[in-house]
Design a protein around this motif. Structure first.
Motif, PDB file in Angstrom:
ATOM      1  N   LEU A 106       0.814  -1.210   0.000  1.00 37.07           N
ATOM      2  CA  LEU A 106       0.000   0.000   0.000  1.00 37.07           C
ATOM      3  C   LEU A 106       0.851   1.265   0.000  1.00 37.07           C
ATOM      4  CD1 LEU A 106      -2.769  -1.112   2.506  1.00 37.07           C
ATOM      5  CD2 LEU A 106      -3.021  -0.810   0.033  1.00 37.07           C
ATOM      6  N   THR A 107       1.893   1.293   0.802  1.00 30.12           N
ATOM      7  CA  THR A 107       2.659   2.530   0.983  1.00 30.12           C
ATOM      8  C   THR A 107       3.841   2.668   0.031  1.00 30.12           C
ATOM      9  OG1 THR A 107       4.091   1.552   2.654  1.00 30.12           O
ATOM     10  CG2 THR A 107       2.063   2.644   3.427  1.00 30.12           C
ATOM     11  N   ARG A 119      -5.934   9.436  -4.033  1.00 30.83           N
ATOM     12  CA  ARG A 119      -7.105   9.984  -4.721  1.00 30.83           C
ATOM     13  C   ARG A 119      -7.003   9.633  -6.196  1.00 30.83           C
ATOM     14  NH1 ARG A 119     -10.586   9.806  -2.038  1.00 30.83           N
ATOM     15  NH2 ARG A 119     -11.818  10.899  -3.569  1.00 30.83           N
ATOM     16  N   PRO A 120      -8.128   9.465  -6.871  1.00 35.78           N
ATOM     17  CA  PRO A 120      -8.075   9.190  -8.306  1.00 35.78           C
ATOM     18  C   PRO A 120      -7.513  10.396  -9.050  1.00 35.78           C
ATOM     19  CG  PRO A 120     -10.356   9.354  -7.534  1.00 35.78           C
ATOM     20  CD  PRO A 120      -9.474   9.496  -6.338  1.00 35.78           C
ATOM     21  N   ILE A 121      -6.624  10.134  -9.995  1.00 34.66           N
ATOM     22  CA  ILE A 121      -6.042  11.237 -10.765  1.00 34.66           C
ATOM     23  C   ILE A 121      -6.329  11.101 -12.255  1.00 34.66           C
ATOM     24  CG2 ILE A 121      -4.207  11.804  -9.139  1.00 34.66           C
ATOM     25  CD1 ILE A 121      -2.311  10.117 -10.856  1.00 34.66           C
ATOM     26  N   PHE A 131      -3.399   5.539  -6.070  1.00 32.98           N
ATOM     27  CA  PHE A 131      -4.828   5.209  -5.985  1.00 32.98           C
ATOM     28  C   PHE A 131      -5.112   3.861  -6.633  1.00 32.98           C
ATOM     29  CE2 PHE A 131      -9.273   5.405  -7.429  1.00 32.98           C
ATOM     30  CZ  PHE A 131      -9.887   5.575  -6.200  1.00 32.98           C
ATOM     31  N   GLU A 132      -4.576   3.650  -7.827  1.00 27.35           N
ATOM     32  CA  GLU A 132      -4.805   2.393  -8.528  1.00 27.35           C
ATOM     33  C   GLU A 132      -4.210   1.221  -7.752  1.00 27.35           C
ATOM     34  OE1 GLU A 132      -4.002   5.254  -9.974  1.00 27.35           O
ATOM     35  OE2 GLU A 132      -5.662   5.538 -11.377  1.00 27.35           O
ATOM     36  N   ARG A 133      -3.055   1.444  -7.137  1.00 30.51           N
ATOM     37  CA  ARG A 133      -2.417   0.386  -6.336  1.00 30.51           C
ATOM     38  C   ARG A 133      -3.281   0.043  -5.123  1.00 30.51           C
ATOM     39  NH1 ARG A 133       1.732   2.896  -5.226  1.00 30.51           N
ATOM     40  NH2 ARG A 133       1.379   3.304  -3.029  1.00 30.51           N
ATOM     41  N   PHE A 134      -3.791   1.058  -4.440  1.00 30.53           N
ATOM     42  CA  PHE A 134      -4.678   0.809  -3.298  1.00 30.53           C
ATOM     43  C   PHE A 134      -5.890  -0.007  -3.743  1.00 30.53           C
ATOM     44  CE2 PHE A 134      -2.244   3.702  -0.792  1.00 30.53           C
ATOM     45  CZ  PHE A 134      -2.621   3.516   0.526  1.00 30.53           C
ATOM     46  N   VAL A 135      -6.517   0.408  -4.835  1.00 32.21           N
ATOM     47  CA  VAL A 135      -7.701  -0.296  -5.331  1.00 32.21           C
ATOM     48  C   VAL A 135      -7.343  -1.725  -5.699  1.00 32.21           C
ATOM     49  CG1 VAL A 135      -9.388  -0.410  -7.208  1.00 32.21           C
ATOM     50  CG2 VAL A 135      -8.910   1.778  -6.085  1.00 32.21           C
ATOM     51  N   ILE A 176     -13.793   3.014  -8.460  1.00 31.35           N
ATOM     52  CA  ILE A 176     -13.059   1.795  -8.090  1.00 31.35           C
ATOM     53  C   ILE A 176     -12.902   0.901  -9.312  1.00 31.35           C
ATOM     54  CG2 ILE A 176     -13.163  -0.328  -6.691  1.00 31.35           C
ATOM     55  CD1 ILE A 176     -12.455   2.232  -5.086  1.00 31.35           C
ATOM     56  N   ARG A 177     -13.985   0.690 -10.075  1.00 29.74           N
ATOM     57  CA  ARG A 177     -13.904  -0.155 -11.273  1.00 29.74           C
ATOM     58  C   ARG A 177     -12.903   0.411 -12.272  1.00 29.74           C
ATOM     59  NH1 ARG A 177     -19.378  -0.566 -10.210  1.00 29.74           N
ATOM     60  NH2 ARG A 177     -19.910   1.133 -11.620  1.00 29.74           N
ATOM     61  N   LYS A 178     -12.944   1.718 -12.482  1.00 30.87           N
ATOM     62  CA  LYS A 178     -12.014   2.344 -13.422  1.00 30.87           C
ATOM     63  C   LYS A 178     -10.570   2.166 -12.959  1.00 30.87           C
ATOM     64  CE  LYS A 178     -14.879   6.042 -15.297  1.00 30.87           C
ATOM     65  NZ  LYS A 178     -14.969   7.513 -15.441  1.00 30.87           N
ATOM     66  N   ALA A 179     -10.328   2.431 -11.692  1.00 29.61           N
ATOM     67  CA  ALA A 179      -8.959   2.325 -11.157  1.00 29.61           C
ATOM     68  C   ALA A 179      -8.462   0.880 -11.224  1.00 29.61           C
ATOM     69  CB  ALA A 179      -8.913   2.841  -9.720  1.00 29.61           C
ATOM     70  N   ARG A 180      -9.333  -0.079 -10.912  1.00 31.19           N
ATOM     71  CA  ARG A 180      -8.935  -1.492 -10.993  1.00 31.19           C
ATOM     72  C   ARG A 180      -8.604  -1.860 -12.435  1.00 31.19           C
ATOM     73  NH1 ARG A 180     -13.005  -4.296  -8.346  1.00 31.19           N
ATOM     74  NH2 ARG A 180     -14.193  -4.148 -10.262  1.00 31.19           N
TER      75      ARG A 180
END
Length: 186
Positions: A41-42, A89-91, A127-131, A156-160
């Motif tokens: 995560l980090t 945050r989503p970018i 953000f994508e990594r967290f998702v 979430i779907r978009k980031a995944r």
């Protein structure tokens, strides 16, 4: 209610919840797994350690969780600490994979043992990594991911989708573009 019955009821209630010692045991027995979650995560050893230690402190200082859920609760505290630490945050408001469904995620796994390469996961945007970590590796629902990250299930779907696109090897990326197992959601 007699004093003896009262004591028995309190003992039964206490046995339902994880104790300080129970959480300490979970963190000690699953230290590598919990640290790996924190590090994924980090992406930073110092931040990962901070989130792990703070997670242990949060668990043993009074957060009540059912004994059966203690391990999940420990992971969730680490996740929440990582979110506080990084504020992902989503970018990418306009995703190239608008609302895709990837019904056969097994085809996207790479490497021995059907795991994604850690270096590849660490290379994905925050953000994508967290998702990805929450929804794919930890099996959190879109709703739970959105709740934790403060965004919609659509985001979430978009980031995944973006994360999976980055993590696929080139031959599978071509397969995805030819759409044999991907469907547009209407």
């Amino acid at each position: 209610m007699t004093e003896r019955n009262h004591i028995q009821v309190r003992e039964e209630q206490a046995n339902r919840y994880a104790s300080r010692e129970g959480f300490q045991t979970i963190f000690s027995e699953h230290l590598n797994e919990l640290y790996q979650l924190s590090f994924l995560l980090t992406r930073d050893p110092a931040k990962a350690e901070r989130c792990l230690v703070t997670g242990l402190e949060d668990c043993v200082t009074g957060n009540r969780a059912f004994r059966e859920w203690a391990r999940s609760w420990a992971k969730r505290t680490i996740i929440k600490n990582a979110i506080r630490e990084l504020k992902p945050r989503p970018i990418h408001p306009n995703s190239p994979l608008p609302e895709t469904i990837l019904p056969d995620i097994d085809r996207l796994w790479s490497g021995p043992g059907r795991h994604f390469a850690m270096d590849a996961v660490l290379g994905v945007e925050d953000f994508e990594r967290f998702v990805f970590v929450l929804s794919v590796l930890e099996h959190y629902s879109e709703h739970d991911c959105g709740f934790l990250l403060g965004c919609s299930a659509r985001e979430i779907r978009k980031a995944r989708g973006r994360a999976l696109g980055e993590l696929m090897d080139p031959s599978q990326r071509d397969l995805l573009q030819n759409q044999p197992f991907m469907q547009e959601r209407k």
